[in-house]
Design a protein around this motif. Structure first.
Motif, PDB file in Angstrom:
ATOM      1  N   TYR A 322      -4.388  -6.370  -6.152  1.00 16.76           N
ATOM      2  CA  TYR A 322      -3.711  -5.838  -4.962  1.00 16.76           C
ATOM      3  C   TYR A 322      -4.541  -6.088  -3.701  1.00 16.76           C
ATOM      4  O   TYR A 322      -4.316  -5.450  -2.680  1.00 16.76           O
ATOM      5  CB  TYR A 322      -3.452  -4.332  -5.126  1.00 16.76           C
ATOM      6  N   GLY A 323      -5.519  -6.954  -3.807  1.00 15.87           N
ATOM      7  CA  GLY A 323      -6.379  -7.230  -2.653  1.00 15.87           C
ATOM      8  C   GLY A 323      -7.155  -6.000  -2.220  1.00 15.87           C
ATOM      9  O   GLY A 323      -7.269  -5.708  -1.030  1.00 15.87           O
ATOM     10  N   GLU A 324      -7.740  -5.295  -3.194  1.00 11.29           N
ATOM     11  CA  GLU A 324      -8.428  -4.043  -2.870  1.00 11.29           C
ATOM     12  C   GLU A 324      -9.943  -4.244  -2.819  1.00 11.29           C
ATOM     13  O   GLU A 324     -10.558  -4.645  -3.817  1.00 11.29           O
ATOM     14  CB  GLU A 324      -8.093  -2.970  -3.905  1.00 11.29           C
ATOM     15  N   THR A 325     -10.531  -3.896  -1.693  1.00 12.78           N
ATOM     16  CA  THR A 325     -11.977  -4.093  -1.559  1.00 12.78           C
ATOM     17  C   THR A 325     -12.778  -3.013  -2.278  1.00 12.78           C
ATOM     18  O   THR A 325     -13.940  -3.219  -2.599  1.00 12.78           O
ATOM     19  CB  THR A 325     -12.388  -4.106  -0.078  1.00 12.78           C
ATOM     20  N   TYR A 326     -12.182  -1.859  -2.490  1.00 14.22           N
ATOM     21  CA  TYR A 326     -12.908  -0.783  -3.186  1.00 14.22           C
ATOM     22  C   TYR A 326     -12.730  -0.861  -4.710  1.00 14.22           C
ATOM     23  O   TYR A 326     -13.257  -0.021  -5.435  1.00 14.22           O
ATOM     24  CB  TYR A 326     -12.422   0.596  -2.716  1.00 14.22           C
ATOM     25  N   ALA A 327     -11.956  -1.824  -5.176  1.00 16.08           N
ATOM     26  CA  ALA A 327     -11.725  -1.959  -6.620  1.00 16.08           C
ATOM     27  C   ALA A 327     -12.795  -2.860  -7.224  1.00 16.08           C
ATOM     28  O   ALA A 327     -13.382  -3.694  -6.522  1.00 16.08           O
ATOM     29  CB  ALA A 327     -10.339  -2.552  -6.853  1.00 16.08           C
ATOM     30  N   PRO A 328     -13.063  -2.714  -8.528  1.00 18.30           N
ATOM     31  CA  PRO A 328     -14.046  -3.600  -9.159  1.00 18.30           C
ATOM     32  C   PRO A 328     -13.475  -5.012  -9.311  1.00 18.30           C
ATOM     33  O   PRO A 328     -12.256  -5.207  -9.249  1.00 18.30           O
ATOM     34  CB  PRO A 328     -14.265  -2.953 -10.528  1.00 18.30           C
ATOM     35  N   LYS A 329     -14.343  -5.944  -9.576  1.00 20.79           N
ATOM     36  CA  LYS A 329     -13.909  -7.337  -9.721  1.00 20.79           C
ATOM     37  C   LYS A 329     -12.968  -7.491 -10.919  1.00 20.79           C
ATOM     38  O   LYS A 329     -11.952  -8.183 -10.873  1.00 20.79           O
ATOM     39  CB  LYS A 329     -15.149  -8.217  -9.926  1.00 20.79           C
ATOM     40  N   GLU A 438      -4.649   0.110  -1.768  1.00 23.23           N
ATOM     41  CA  GLU A 438      -5.617   0.243  -0.662  1.00 23.23           C
ATOM     42  C   GLU A 438      -5.089  -0.269   0.681  1.00 23.23           C
ATOM     43  O   GLU A 438      -5.233   0.379   1.708  1.00 23.23           O
ATOM     44  CB  GLU A 438      -6.895  -0.520  -1.042  1.00 23.23           C
ATOM     45  N   LYS A 439      -4.460  -1.439   0.652  1.00 26.54           N
ATOM     46  CA  LYS A 439      -4.032  -2.030   1.925  1.00 26.54           C
ATOM     47  C   LYS A 439      -2.973  -1.186   2.632  1.00 26.54           C
ATOM     48  O   LYS A 439      -2.854  -1.229   3.853  1.00 26.54           O
ATOM     49  CB  LYS A 439      -3.490  -3.435   1.687  1.00 26.54           C
ATOM     50  N   ASP A 440      -2.194  -0.448   1.853  1.00 24.79           N
ATOM     51  CA  ASP A 440      -1.188   0.419   2.482  1.00 24.79           C
ATOM     52  C   ASP A 440      -1.878   1.468   3.347  1.00 24.79           C
ATOM     53  O   ASP A 440      -1.337   1.918   4.357  1.00 24.79           O
ATOM     54  CB  ASP A 440      -0.332   1.106   1.416  1.00 24.79           C
ATOM     55  N   VAL A 441      -3.076   1.848   2.911  1.00 21.65           N
ATOM     56  CA  VAL A 441      -3.853   2.828   3.670  1.00 21.65           C
ATOM     57  C   VAL A 441      -4.564   2.138   4.823  1.00 21.65           C
ATOM     58  O   VAL A 441      -4.414   2.512   5.982  1.00 21.65           O
ATOM     59  CB  VAL A 441      -4.894   3.514   2.742  1.00 21.65           C
ATOM     60  N   THR A 442      -5.321   1.112   4.487  1.00 16.13           N
ATOM     61  CA  THR A 442      -6.195   0.529   5.516  1.00 16.13           C
ATOM     62  C   THR A 442      -5.398  -0.227   6.582  1.00 16.13           C
ATOM     63  O   THR A 442      -5.816  -0.322   7.720  1.00 16.13           O
ATOM     64  CB  THR A 442      -7.217  -0.435   4.869  1.00 16.13           C
ATOM     65  N   GLU A 443      -4.236  -0.755   6.211  1.00 17.09           N
ATOM     66  CA  GLU A 443      -3.430  -1.474   7.207  1.00 17.09           C
ATOM     67  C   GLU A 443      -2.343  -0.577   7.796  1.00 17.09           C
ATOM     68  O   GLU A 443      -1.491  -1.032   8.552  1.00 17.09           O
ATOM     69  CB  GLU A 443      -2.810  -2.729   6.564  1.00 17.09           C
ATOM     70  N   HIS A 444      -2.344   0.687   7.397  1.00 18.40           N
ATOM     71  CA  HIS A 444      -1.399   1.683   7.943  1.00 18.40           C
ATOM     72  C   HIS A 444       0.035   1.165   7.873  1.00 18.40           C
ATOM     73  O   HIS A 444       0.756   1.155   8.866  1.00 18.40           O
ATOM     74  CB  HIS A 444      -1.764   2.039   9.390  1.00 18.40           C
ATOM     75  N   ARG A 445       0.423   0.672   6.714  1.00 15.80           N
ATOM     76  CA  ARG A 445       1.750   0.052   6.588  1.00 15.80           C
ATOM     77  C   ARG A 445       2.855   1.012   7.008  1.00 15.80           C
ATOM     78  O   ARG A 445       2.924   2.135   6.541  1.00 15.80           O
ATOM     79  CB  ARG A 445       1.985  -0.400   5.160  1.00 15.80           C
ATOM     80  N   SER A 505       3.456   6.308  -8.285  1.00 19.63           N
ATOM     81  CA  SER A 505       3.169   4.885  -8.478  1.00 19.63           C
ATOM     82  C   SER A 505       2.098   4.401  -7.503  1.00 19.63           C
ATOM     83  O   SER A 505       2.355   4.228  -6.308  1.00 19.63           O
ATOM     84  CB  SER A 505       4.464   4.090  -8.263  1.00 19.63           C
ATOM     85  N   CYS A 506       0.896   4.193  -8.033  1.00 20.38           N
ATOM     86  CA  CYS A 506      -0.210   3.773  -7.169  1.00 20.38           C
ATOM     87  C   CYS A 506      -1.275   3.112  -8.022  1.00 20.38           C
ATOM     88  O   CYS A 506      -1.251   3.197  -9.246  1.00 20.38           O
ATOM     89  CB  CYS A 506      -0.807   4.983  -6.443  1.00 20.38           C
ATOM     90  N   THR A 507      -2.206   2.471  -7.356  1.00 18.68           N
ATOM     91  CA  THR A 507      -3.391   1.959  -8.045  1.00 18.68           C
ATOM     92  C   THR A 507      -4.434   3.074  -8.066  1.00 18.68           C
ATOM     93  O   THR A 507      -4.286   4.093  -7.386  1.00 18.68           O
ATOM     94  CB  THR A 507      -3.976   0.752  -7.295  1.00 18.68           C
ATOM     95  N   HIS A 508      -5.514   2.818  -8.783  1.00 14.74           N
ATOM     96  CA  HIS A 508      -6.634   3.771  -8.788  1.00 14.74           C
ATOM     97  C   HIS A 508      -7.125   4.007  -7.357  1.00 14.74           C
ATOM     98  O   HIS A 508      -7.295   5.150  -6.928  1.00 14.74           O
ATOM     99  CB  HIS A 508      -7.758   3.211  -9.671  1.00 14.74           C
ATOM    100  N   VAL A 509      -7.319   2.929  -6.596  1.00 11.45           N
ATOM    101  CA  VAL A 509      -7.808   3.089  -5.225  1.00 11.45           C
ATOM    102  C   VAL A 509      -6.713   3.714  -4.354  1.00 11.45           C
ATOM    103  O   VAL A 509      -6.978   4.576  -3.507  1.00 11.45           O
ATOM    104  CB  VAL A 509      -8.265   1.730  -4.636  1.00 11.45           C
ATOM    105  N   GLY A 510      -5.466   3.318  -4.600  1.00 12.14           N
ATOM    106  CA  GLY A 510      -4.341   3.866  -3.829  1.00 12.14           C
ATOM    107  C   GLY A 510      -4.203   5.369  -4.005  1.00 12.14           C
ATOM    108  O   GLY A 510      -3.741   6.076  -3.104  1.00 12.14           O
ATOM    109  N   LEU A 511      -4.622   5.870  -5.163  1.00  9.54           N
ATOM    110  CA  LEU A 511      -4.543   7.317  -5.410  1.00  9.54           C
ATOM    111  C   LEU A 511      -5.608   8.076  -4.617  1.00  9.54           C
ATOM    112  O   LEU A 511      -5.441   9.253  -4.312  1.00  9.54           O
ATOM    113  CB  LEU A 511      -4.739   7.581  -6.919  1.00  9.54           C
ATOM    114  N   GLY A 512      -6.701   7.369  -4.264  1.00  9.23           N
ATOM    115  CA  GLY A 512      -7.888   8.009  -3.680  1.00  9.23           C
ATOM    116  C   GLY A 512      -7.603   8.927  -2.500  1.00  9.23           C
ATOM    117  O   GLY A 512      -8.221   9.977  -2.378  1.00  9.23           O
ATOM    118  N   GLY A 513      -6.681   8.570  -1.625  1.00 10.57           N
ATOM    119  CA  GLY A 513      -6.376   9.401  -0.461  1.00 10.57           C
ATOM    120  C   GLY A 513      -5.257  10.398  -0.712  1.00 10.57           C
ATOM    121  O   GLY A 513      -5.427  11.609  -0.536  1.00 10.57           O
ATOM    122  N   PRO A 514      -4.102   9.907  -1.177  1.00 12.73           N
ATOM    123  CA  PRO A 514      -2.957  10.816  -1.346  1.00 12.73           C
ATOM    124  C   PRO A 514      -3.151  11.870  -2.426  1.00 12.73           C
ATOM    125  O   PRO A 514      -2.340  12.770  -2.554  1.00 12.73           O
ATOM    126  CB  PRO A 514      -1.808   9.868  -1.756  1.00 12.73           C
TER     127      PRO A 514
END
Ligand SMILES: Cc1cc2nc3c(=O)[nH]c(=O)nc-3n(C[C@H](O)[C@H](O)[C@H](O)COP(=O)(O)OP(=O)(O)OC[C@H]3O[C@@H](n4cnc5c(N)ncnc54)[C@H](O)[C@@H]3O)c2cc1C
Length: 717
Positions: A322-329, A438-445, A505-514
């Protein structure tokens, strides 16, 4: 209330006419001081009783058993040794202790032979007697006689029986955390006949008095403020929130609350449609079914979706997915960990506590309190190893407290809060048409189907060191305000399933804020309201999106959305602590963006009382002279920190008005402060030196020309 008798299936075993078996289920006991633990039922097969006495033996659990005949019966007890050195109990039949001490032996769940009793009466009483208050556990007792005299294979449970009753509703919400409560109430208030099915005797999930997590994040919808708990992590005196929440739900005419019902499976109408959920009624030891055209999974663990075959994910996605910078490789199975938040109080008397067997598990810690960071299991399976994760935390706590109690200064300290319920942060996430990342958060979609807002940081946790495996650290990068789309709150492959809570429905990083409770509860509000619209229109959850009905959903939810401003606030003009025009004098602190909203960040004074100058002066954005409503907003944290008396001065056209504003009871929402004649150049000053309370907050103000001000106050936080 289990007054008498209860129990038990007398089973004539096939092929052995003389053999018989009588099962006494854990949930059939009058629990006394034991607690019924259903958290790990899907792992070890049944509910069980746990003697969670924090080091003091708990009162007996008892059950009255009707045997088919008098005579000799072999007694089997399903138990395990959870740790060497503690957790022992006795079992008595008609007051006579069975020979073995139970809870000492095999670490795995299994049946222990308690020997033969001679029943002179067909009715016998079974008593579970805790010996040390350290989490002895019993998952049932079985009487056998005749050929073979073997105990049951595995756990005893009634979940393989057909439901004794099927109740029909329009919408069934499973899981009574704050998000589930919001989903149920939102639907009920929209006229939907709704059931809320919850496995605990209280509502609130992690926010309940049982687990005591603070509800953080944007509230946005008034319903979230109604349903949330109003206390800080672990605060002892919080029972009111639970009682109040339950009373509110029980007052809803379209809503029926089923407490102490653990949902354990689903009946599918077809491959993609749930027909009913099945629940174990823990009070009556019966199977109940709840049928409906629409369901909402608010179990946190995504259980309903899992049983229904919904797509789900567990663990961390690879950064490339998902192009997440906080996710592991590389993707892995790591999650946020689970916690038991604990606390001791100083009492007026000596309060002995000694758990030498637990001390090695404390890894050198000697503590009287723990907080959110007593967290474990990030790299373990929250389902298969749930009980082991909880137990590892208990061992760490008992050991650290036992160490601390060796200090004479702590001799009056008593362990008061230490739930046996595991506070989980993350497990299964059910996949929807949009996977929030992550990008939904960081790019304020700016989702056109946005239904919720958040501003909590991307709050991810990590282990610190293997030497102390139960303490963690967090990283909380903040990215401002973000939106969550409707497409993330319904399953992409089970057609009639909504999600509310951390299984959205989210990724591990996507869950981090909500993942904070207020924000997840907004998802509940949206799921409940959307369920009402589906029922009115005959559309599926996905159909609502595809047919362009989300604008209407947003209107019903209220407030502003990308491309869909709130009509009630169109003529509001805002002044904010961070808009550059506000002038601060004296000592103030900027604060995090956790409770954002229209006015984002906030500022607060040093602790009151303040001597000397400590003011914030806002330039009020008045366009044309005239009568205006002045609206004010401060973030909602926990009321105790706000100023009940905030001194305000409004100055316009040479005239000044001073007044006091109550930030203590008025936090979290836009509130009307009063009406004023204002002209361009008007200012508003808040003065910490003239205010009282703990801190004076400086956040947002708005002016509204009175001729247009009759619209309702907006519903965003
Ligand atoms: C230690 C800790 C600290 C945290 N700190 C914060 C914080 O400071 N602020 C904050 O806002 N958030 C915090 N969080 C996160 C927050 O608590 C969760 O993200 C949130 O509670 C998830 O809500 P939920 O409704 O999905 O799950 P839950 O709150 O767990 O609610 C789910 C409910 O469903 C019930 N249930 C589960 N399975 C079934 C079933 N099969 N049948 C019937 N009922 C079922 C459960 O008993 C529970 O009551 C923290 C979490 C933890 C563990």
């Amino acid at each position: 209330m289990k007054k008498f008798a209860v129990l038990a299936a007398a089973v004539a075993l096939a092929g052995a006419a003389v053999a018989a078996r009588v099962d006494v289920y854990a949930q059939s006991f009058r629990a006394g001081g034991w607690k019924l633990d259903v958290q790990f039922m899907d792992q070890m097969g049944s509910p069980y009783l746990i003697a969670h006495g924090l080091g003091s033996p708990v009162p007996d659990a008892t059950a009255d058993v009707a045997l088919p005949e008098r005579g000799e019966w072999r007694v089997w007890v399903r138990t395990r040794e959870w740790v060497k050195g503690a957790g022992a109990f006795r079992v008595l039949v008609d007051g006579e202790p069975l020979r073995p001490t139970f809870g000492a032996g095999d670490a795995a769940w299994g049946w222990v032979d308690g020997g033969v009793v001679s029943a002179s009466n067909r009715h016998v009483r079974v008593t579970l007697r805790d010996l040390d208050g350290f989490d002895a556990r019993c998952a049932g007792v079985t009487f056998t006689r005749g050929e073979g005299e073997t105990p049951p294979e595995g756990a005893i449970n009634v979940t393989d029986r057909e439901p004794s009753k099927t109740r029909s509703f329009d919408f069934v919400v499973v899981g009574g955390g704050v998000p589930g409560c919001c989903a149920a109430v939102a639907a009920a208030r929209a006229g939907v006949k709704t059931a809320l099915v919850q496995d605990r005797p209280v509502l609130g999930g992690n926010a309940s008095g049982e687990i005591r997590v603070w509800c953080a994040g944007e509230m946005r919808y008034p319903l979230v403020a109604e349903m949330r708990s109003n206390f800080m992590n672990m605060l002892y005196e919080n029972a009111f929130s639970d009682a109040d929440r339950l009373a509110k739900l029980q007052r809803e005419p379209n809503l029926t609350v089923f407490l102490s019902h653990r949902v354990f499976g689903v009946d599918m109408k077809n491959a993609k449609t749930i027909g009913a959920v099945r629940a174990l009624d823990l009070e009556n030891n019966r199977v109940a079914a709840f049928a409906a055209p629409l369901f909402c999974d608010a179990t946190g663990d995504g259980w309903v979706g899992f049983w229904a075959g919904a797509d789900w994910r567990y663990g961390r996605e690879a950064s490339g997915e998902y192009g997440e910078t906080y996710a592991p490789k590389t993707a892995d199975k790591m999650t946020l960990g689970a916690s038991v938040m604990w606390e001791s109080h100083v009492s007026t008397y000596d309060s002995p506590f000694s758990a030498p067997w637990a001390e090695p598990y404390a890894c050198g810690q000697s503590r009287v309190n723990g907080d959110w960071n007593w967290e474990y299991g990030l790299d373990r399976d929250m389902f298969k190893e749930g009980e082991a994760i909880r137990d590892r935390l208990l061992l760490a706590i008992y050991g650290a407290f036992s160490n601390a109690k060796k200090d004479p200064a702590n001799r009056h300290r008593r362990l008061v809060t230490c739930p046996f319920l595991l506070g989980k942060r993350e497990s299964r996430r059910l996949m929807g048409d949009w996977v929030y990342s992550e990008k939904d958060v960081t790019e304020h979609r700016q989702f056109e189907d946005a239904v919720a807002t958040g501003s909590w940081s991307i709050d991810l946790h990590y282990t610190i060191t293997n030497a102390v495996p139960f303490l963690t650290r967090c990283e909380q990068p903040m990215h401002g305000r973000y939106w969550i789309p409707y497409r993330s709150i319904y399953s992409r492959n089970v057609g009639n399933l909504f999600m509310a809570g951390r299984c959205f429905s989210c990724t591990h990083v996507g869950l981090g804020g909500p993942r904070v409770i207020n924000t997840l509860s907004q998802l509940g509000c949206a799921a409940g309201e959307a369920a009402a619209m589906c029922l009115e229109s005959g559309l599926t959850p996905r159909g609502l999106f595809e047919k362009g009905k989300v604008r209407e959903l947003q209107r019903r939810l209220g407030g502003d959305f990308p491309g869909n401003p709130d009509p009630a606030t169109l003529d509001w003009a805002y002044a904010d602590d961070e808009d550059g025009a506000t002038v601060f004098a004296g000592s103030w602190s900027r604060h995090m963006l956790h409770n954002g909203g229209q006015c984002g960040d906030w500022t607060h004074s040093v602790e009151l009382p303040v001597k000397g100058v400590c003011t914030a002066t806002y330039k009020l954005p008045v366009k044309t002279p005239g009568r205006h409503k002045l609206m004010g907003r401060v973030p909602h944290l926990f009321n105790e920190v706000h100023a009940p008396v905030a001194a305000l001065t409004v100055a316009s056209g040479g005239k000044t008005t001073t007044l006091d504003w109550d930030q203590y009871t008025q936090s979290g929402w836009w509130r009307e402060i009063g009406e004023f004649d204002l002209a361009p150049g008007a200012t508003l000053t808040i003065d910490a030196a003239k205010s009282s309370g703990k801190y004076l907050y400086a956040d947002g103000f708005a002016v509204v020309p009175v001729k247009n001000a009759q619209a309702a106050e907006p519903s965003h936080d």
